[in-house]
Design an enzyme around this catalytic site. Sequence first.
Site, PDB file in Angstrom:
ATOM      1  N   LYS A 160       1.155  -1.539   0.221  1.00  0.00           N
ATOM      2  CA  LYS A 160      -0.151   0.020  -0.130  1.00  0.00           C
ATOM      3  C   LYS A 160       1.216   1.320   0.358  1.00  0.00           C
ATOM      4  CE  LYS A 160      -4.573  -1.632   1.105  1.00  0.00           C
ATOM      5  NZ  LYS A 160      -4.824  -2.457   2.497  1.00  0.00           N
ATOM      6  N   LYS A 214      -8.282 -16.830 -10.511  1.00  0.00           N
ATOM      7  CA  LYS A 214      -9.199 -17.328 -10.159  1.00  0.00           C
ATOM      8  C   LYS A 214      -9.983 -15.831 -11.126  1.00  0.00           C
ATOM      9  CE  LYS A 214      -8.880 -15.719  -5.865  1.00  0.00           C
ATOM     10  NZ  LYS A 214      -8.465 -15.993  -3.859  1.00  0.00           N
ATOM     11  N   LYS A 250     -11.653  -9.318  -8.050  1.00  0.00           N
ATOM     12  CA  LYS A 250     -12.294  -7.662  -8.510  1.00  0.00           C
ATOM     13  C   LYS A 250     -10.717  -7.434  -8.917  1.00  0.00           C
ATOM     14  CE  LYS A 250     -14.126  -3.451  -6.381  1.00  0.00           C
ATOM     15  NZ  LYS A 250     -14.971  -3.038  -5.041  1.00  0.00           N
TER      16      LYS A 250
END
Length: 330
Positions: A111, A194, A197
């Site tokens: 982040k 898979k 988002k």
Amino acid sequence: METVVSGIRSTGNLHLGNYFGAMKNFLRMQEENQCYFFIADYHSLTTHPKPQDLRQNVRQVLAEYLACGLDPEKCTLYVQSDVPEVAELYLLLNMHAYKGELERATTFKEKARKQPDNINAGLLTYPVLMAADILLHRASKVPVGKDQEQHLEMTRQFGNRFNRMYEVDYFPEPQAFNFGVQLVKVPGLDGSGKMGKSEGEGNAVFLFDTDEALKKKVMRAVSDAGPSEPNSQKPEAIQNLFTLMDLVSTKETLQFFDDAFNNCTIRYGDMKKQLAEDMIVFVSPIRSRITEILKDESLLTDVMKRGKEKAQASARKTVSEVREIMGIRY
Ligand code: TRP
């Protein structure tokens, strides 16, 4: 009965991957365990969402989880910030969380790289807040994915450190929990990996997508020119389409396209059209339920209120015992 805690990201709108994965797990757990599921709105503040977006996201996610079958009679479903006791536990745990270990967290490093202009203290101490969420109910099980395992390890670390420091056996060691059953791995539409988002726009089909959006995504799914040899092995992208079809279509439909693949007459345009139609049939009742719940202000308010009360009872007990243990009793 074991206590389970899990946090749901407030921007975590459900896609089919979550539906067949985490959601199925939650539904089983609420039958068998004492479950605390909450929407992690405090956590989402690290990125400074607009107030109106935050409200909208929390309500949407709550409605989606209710529509999928989370039952406030069977579990405690609440909004994290409705139980501010977690903030006190977080403060207390922060005194025993070290800069070095927090900086080493993979999620923090990632982040910090992604948002170099907003490396705030909340971001650094995110794992402490997560530990507080879990320890607040003295949970022993936490259903989390691979990406959260390090946070869970840190939670154990903080809990054990507290126990050692104050010479108590207060916090249990929470373990990752997945029922030991192989979850259905739902592939995405981009031909690999898979459904998720973060894998890019178009890879995931959300329960709340409109028919048009859903159809567009499916029609753009990666495929190829078709097999040139009968009975060949399916390339990954093609196998993914079949796996998705297996989840939403009838056996006959699946068989039809499988035969067409095996005798090289398959047309992926037709297959995707059928897949989109069947997905729409599958998700539209869930979507209608979501819409209905969202319209029902008093239902949402009631659910939040009940969740808050139940979660707060457990939270207050823990925080007062922790204060006692630490000597905050004058
Ligand atoms: N960090 C988790 C995620 O990103 C969400 C979360 C917050 C959580 N608090 C938690 C998960 C407590 C399990 C337990 O998905």
